[in-house]
Motif scaffolding. Structure first.
Motif, PDB file in Angstrom:
ATOM      1  N   GLY A 228       0.822  -1.207   0.000  1.00  0.00           N
ATOM      2  CA  GLY A 228       0.000   0.000   0.000  1.00  0.00           C
ATOM      3  C   GLY A 228       0.853   1.253   0.000  1.00  0.00           C
TER       4      GLY A 228
ATOM      5  N   SER B 296       5.223  -8.456  -7.729  1.00  0.00           N
ATOM      6  CA  SER B 296       4.066  -9.276  -8.115  1.00  0.00           C
ATOM      7  C   SER B 296       4.140 -10.717  -7.600  1.00  0.00           C
TER       8      SER B 296
ATOM      9  N   ASN C 160       2.673   1.722  -3.395  1.00  0.00           N
ATOM     10  CA  ASN C 160       1.704   2.121  -4.417  1.00  0.00           C
ATOM     11  C   ASN C 160       1.302   3.570  -4.234  1.00  0.00           C
ATOM     12  N   PHE C 161       1.044   3.915  -2.971  1.00  0.00           N
ATOM     13  CA  PHE C 161       0.611   5.276  -2.658  1.00  0.00           C
ATOM     14  C   PHE C 161       1.689   6.275  -3.063  1.00  0.00           C
TER      15      PHE C 161
ATOM     16  N   SER D 140      -5.315   0.943   2.147  1.00  0.00           N
ATOM     17  CA  SER D 140      -4.737  -0.346   2.554  1.00  0.00           C
ATOM     18  C   SER D 140      -3.613  -0.141   3.560  1.00  0.00           C
ATOM     19  N   VAL D 141      -2.934   1.026   3.493  1.00  0.00           N
ATOM     20  CA  VAL D 141      -1.939   1.318   4.527  1.00  0.00           C
ATOM     21  C   VAL D 141      -2.629   1.419   5.881  1.00  0.00           C
TER      22      VAL D 141
ATOM     23  N   THR E 234       2.187   6.534  -6.902  1.00  0.00           N
ATOM     24  CA  THR E 234       1.185   7.318  -7.635  1.00  0.00           C
ATOM     25  C   THR E 234       1.320   8.803  -7.351  1.00  0.00           C
TER      26      THR E 234
ATOM     27  N   ARG F  68       4.400  -0.058 -10.060  1.00  0.00           N
ATOM     28  CA  ARG F  68       3.435  -0.562  -9.102  1.00  0.00           C
ATOM     29  C   ARG F  68       3.594  -2.070  -8.906  1.00  0.00           C
TER      30      ARG F  68
ATOM     31  N   ASP G  94      -4.493   8.853  -3.410  1.00  0.00           N
ATOM     32  CA  ASP G  94      -4.492   7.503  -3.954  1.00  0.00           C
ATOM     33  C   ASP G  94      -5.197   6.535  -3.008  1.00  0.00           C
TER      34      ASP G  94
END
Lengths: 428, 419
Positions: free
Chosen positions: A223, A347, A226-227, B389-390, A230, A343, B384
């Motif tokens: 998370g 995987s 990804n945050f 989820s964090v 972005t 991102r 975002d």
């Protein structure tokens, strides 16, 4: 370790051994039978062609042409020989040497490759296939080494995925900012270590279930990266997400070896670090004081504590070391394979690495071999896609996972991990 | 023996497969007499409900920090922080307030909407997101209680959903029968896929973590294969997407609201799981195996059968999530991505719910609200979605470590506990 296990738990092995070991033989038998039916019974007419040389090779080897049916027969014979060897060894109560499953697996893989590409239009570029496999396996191997160390010291490491991802992200950002690959590499190790710190703190100090912390850390790191990707990296990708890239270094003589030379010895520094890592962890675990202490803490923390080894400290620092190693694997993804972070770049590699740890029986060499197998399997798809195999690709892609289940059920089965893994140690 | 033994287990601290941060020996000691009011205060301060609330608060604060430091207005204002610190403060408040405001408005109640009914629409939509999380979370939780770690939610959802979807668009069944058949198919699909690791673990000792991870990949490729063949692929299409679910087999909307039949069904599942774990003899045996397999074996419980049973039951619940996705969420035809990460999120839900059915229910609701509100937040405030989820993972982490939260807020430790 295998010798230690058999010597300390000899009685147990003696009691439960025969049935378990016969199951290993059964697995050989079943796989051989399948190979016989598929490779010989369903052999397709035509030949499979393998290219051995890359354009820049010192020795240009010609293409190898394997006739479908004949190769199938040879592979089946090798498989039968391996099965017979397994039966004989079992009869004499002898230990199964490591080379036997390796030969068996290589034979089956060759058979499968030939069978799948017989009648295909193009030749299979073997160095490309192997090189790609190694590239996919490198993060898995680093992850698996981290996993082995962590679990051997008694902390279940489900957070490998998070460590890889943190390493990949931090490595890319720091290397972009400093324009230095070495600094990026070190930063990736530190990032992996930070994830480990959290794992270790929660598992050792707060006695939280280690699996819970691991799972949650994976979600957290995913998370977070990804945050930040972005909101921070995408708007400023020129400054924050365009690291320099490690270029391959050819090792003088070794890289001239046909086929394997370019695959193994025309690689980046990180891959050479990985070779060193496998050797160092193997020797370290089984031949040094550090390894002995580490394993003692993982197997019997109370005994270790009694002789004056600090259980908490040993666990904490070794779990941190494991995180640093996994962080290197992450850096490979963003500093060597592709010079940028994307991102969820890992995987799921961390979970495969975890499987490699258990599949490899918590042994660094075996875990490395398992990771290589997984890397090869994932790369098969790319190569067969290009060559144009007549077999539906989904089934080839599925195969390694099916084989792993077979292997875990049959070959590994009840082999146990470090006795105290997953259990917090409370002094007193 | 289980019938008599059950009440004993109920009176003490509830035995549980995975209770974070507790060691098994730590039983509640005899309490010395204490002043009434003080005792109540102490119980509230050291109780787990308060800790859960505080864990949520701390996690939201950390989420707020993340939102603030990545907000362009805040970054700009902090450039001249020492000249006009007020600007930075108001920018932070704007960023965080706006984001969390949207989260609340999009996930729970929209006060700006006209009328009560319109106001709670977001909450009702959140229930739709919560439904599969609760179902799959229950499945994972049952596994935990039996000492099994089922990471195979993704595979079980894919297989269960594919079976439900196949029944849903290809079998010519009349009316409600079609929906029932599709749902049952989904449950069976999930159960079948979960049975494989159960049987392998019981028969050969194969580690369920590896087998379930591998089965996730196998399920994915299997589904991908069938989506490229006429079995699942929509007729006349050449993309790997299935035909749409027949209207008969779609979970009907309730009273014209965004909630469909799936939610009441999942409440029934919670009740079923609660009955199974807390009241039934099977559940008692499952928990006994999870607590201590050797002791359970000594007591005459067939550990291998319980392992298989736990995985199958786990798969039934997870399979419902798969069926729900296909019959309620993506009814216009599914691809290989219809699991939407629920298989892994369900693990966090089960952990947050402490593997208890109603705990999982509330945890699933919370995550559903977060997810639904997160979309609004992402659209309205350009924050975002991943911050959600964090925050979610931080909540679980803090709840798992009560001593840490106590240390942050300087709360007293419960009597008899360490730290």
């Amino acid at each position: 370790m295998t010798t230690l296990e058999t010597s300390t738990t000899g009685a147990v092995v003696g009691a439960a051994g025969p049935r378990r070991s016969w199951r290993v033989v059964w697995i050989y038998g079943v796989l051989t039978a399948i190979a016989l039916v598929v490779l010989v019974g369903f052999a397709r007419p035509g030949v499979a062609r393998f290219g051995l040389a890359t354009g820049s090779d010192f020795v240009q080897l010609p293409e190898v042409v394997l006739p479908g049916l004949a190769t199938g027969i040879v592979v089946a014979l090798v498989a039968i020989a391996c099965t017979v060897a397994a039966v004989l060894l079992r009869r004499r109560d002898r230990h199964q040497p490591l080379w036997l499953p390796v030969v068996f697996a290589v034979a089956l893989v060759v058979g499968l490759l030939t069978w799948a590409t017989t009648g295909a239009g193009q030749s299979v570029p073997l160095p490309g296939l192997l090189g790609g496999s190694l590239a996919l396996a490198v993060p898995l191997i680093f992850g698996a080494l981290g996993g082995v160390i962590s679990e051997r010291v008694g902390v279940v490491n489900v957070a490998i995925e998070g460590q890889l991802l943190a390493g990949a992200f931090t490595g890319a950002v720091v290397a972009s900012l400093t324009r230095s690959l070495i600094v990026g590499l070190v930063a990736a190790m530190v990032a992996g270590m930070l994830v480990s710190f959290v794992l270790a703190a929660f598992a050792i100090k707060y006695l939280v279930d280690q699996v819970i912390v691991g799972v949650v850390l994976n979600v957290l790191v995913l998370g977070l990266t990804n945050f930040l990707y972005t909101l921070v990296l995408v708007p400023a990708s020129a400054t924050l997400n365009s690291p320099p890239q490690f270029s391959p270094i050819a090792i003088p003589v070794l890289s001239a070896i046909p086929v394997l030379g370019p695959v193994l010895f025309r690689q980046t520094v990180i891959v050479y670090l990985m070779y060193l890592g496998v050797v160092a962890v193997t020797i370290g675990l089984f031949r040094t004081k550090w390894g002995l202490r580490l394993r003692a803490v993982g197997e019997h923390p109370q005994a270790a504590d009694t002789v004056g080894i600090s259980v908490g400290g040993t666990r904490f620092w070794n779990v941190s070391l494991a995180g640093a190693i996994a962080g290197l694997g992450g850096a490979y993804l963003t500093l060597a394979s592709v010079p940028s972070f994307t991102r969820d770049v890992t995987s799921g590699a961390g979970f495969i690495a975890l499987a490699a740890v258990i599949f490899g029986q918590w042994n660094p060499v075996k875990a490395t071999l398992a990771a290589l197998l997984f890397g090869f399997a994932s790369n098969l798809q790319n190569v067969l896609g290009i060559v144009g195999s007549p077999v539906p690709p989904d089934f080839l892609l599925m195969l390694p996972y099916v084989v792993t289940i077979f292997a875990v059920a049959g070959l590994v089965g009840q082999v146990r991990g470090p006795a105290a893994a997953g259990r917090p140690y409370i002094k007193g | 023996m289980t019938g008599e033994a059950l009440p004993v287990a109920e009176t003490g601290r509830e035995p549980q497969g995975l209770e974070p941060g507790q060691d098994p020996q730590q039983q509640r000691p005899e309490r010395p007499a204490e002043h009434g009011a003080r005792r109540v205060l102490r119980e509230i301060l050291s109780g787990s409900a308060l800790l859960s609330v505080l864990a949520v608060v701390v996690s939201l604060v950390i989420g707020a920090i993340l939102i603030a430091v990545t907000n362009p207005a805040v970054i700009q204002a902090s450039g001249y922080f020492f000249a006009r610190p007020g600007d930075t403060v108001s920018a932070v408040l704007n960023a965080v307030g706006g984001a969390y405001g949207s989260l609340f408005r999009g996930g729970l109640i929209d006060f700006s909407a006209v009328g009560f009914w319109a106001g709670i629409q977001p909450l009702l939509r959140s229930l739709g997101f919560a439904t599969p999380l609760i179902a799959a979370g229950l499945g994972i939780a049952i596994g935990f209680r039996a000492g099994l770690f089922n990471i195979g939610g993704q595979g079980q959802i894919l297989i269960g959903g594919a079976v439900a979807g196949w029944i849903g668009f290809s079998l010519p069944l009349p009316g409600p029968l079609h929906l029932i058949a599709a749902l049952v198919g989904g449950l069976l699909g999930g159960a079948l896929w979960a049975a494989i690791p159960g049987v392998l673990k019981a028969r050969t000792g194969a580690h369920e973590v590896i087998v379930t991870i591998m089965l996730n990949y196998i399920a994915f490729y299997l589904l991908d294969y069938f989506l490229n063949t006429p079995v699942l692929q929509a007729p006349g299409s050449n993309t790997p997407v299935s035909a749409p679910t027949a209207p008969d087999a779609v979970l009907p909307q309730l009273f014209g609201s965004p909630v469909n039949l799936g939610f009441p069904l999942v409440v029934l599942l919670v009740l079923a799981a609660a009955y199974l774990l807390d009241r039934s003899s099977l559940g008692f045996k499952l928990r006994a195996v999870g607590e201590n397999a050797s002791a359970a074996r000594t007591a005459g419980i067939d550990v291998k059968r319980m392992t298989i049973a736990a995985m199958v039951i786990s798969g039934v619940f997870v399979g419902f999530a798969g069926a729900y996705q296909v019959l309620g969420q993506t009814t216009s035809g599914f691809s290989t991505a219809f699991d939407a990460g629920i298989g892994f999120n369900a693990i966090t839900v089960a952990l947050l719910g402490r593997s208890k059915p109603w705990g999982v229910f509330w945890a699933g609701l919370l995550f559903g609200v977060f997810q639904n509100g997160g979309y609004t937040m992402q659209a309205a405030n350009a924050v975002d979605l991943n911050v959600v989820s964090v925050v979610q993972s931080l909540i679980v982490l803090f709840i798992a470590a009560p001593p840490l939260v106590r240390a942050i807020f300087r709360l007293p430790a419960p009597k008899g506990a360490r730290a």
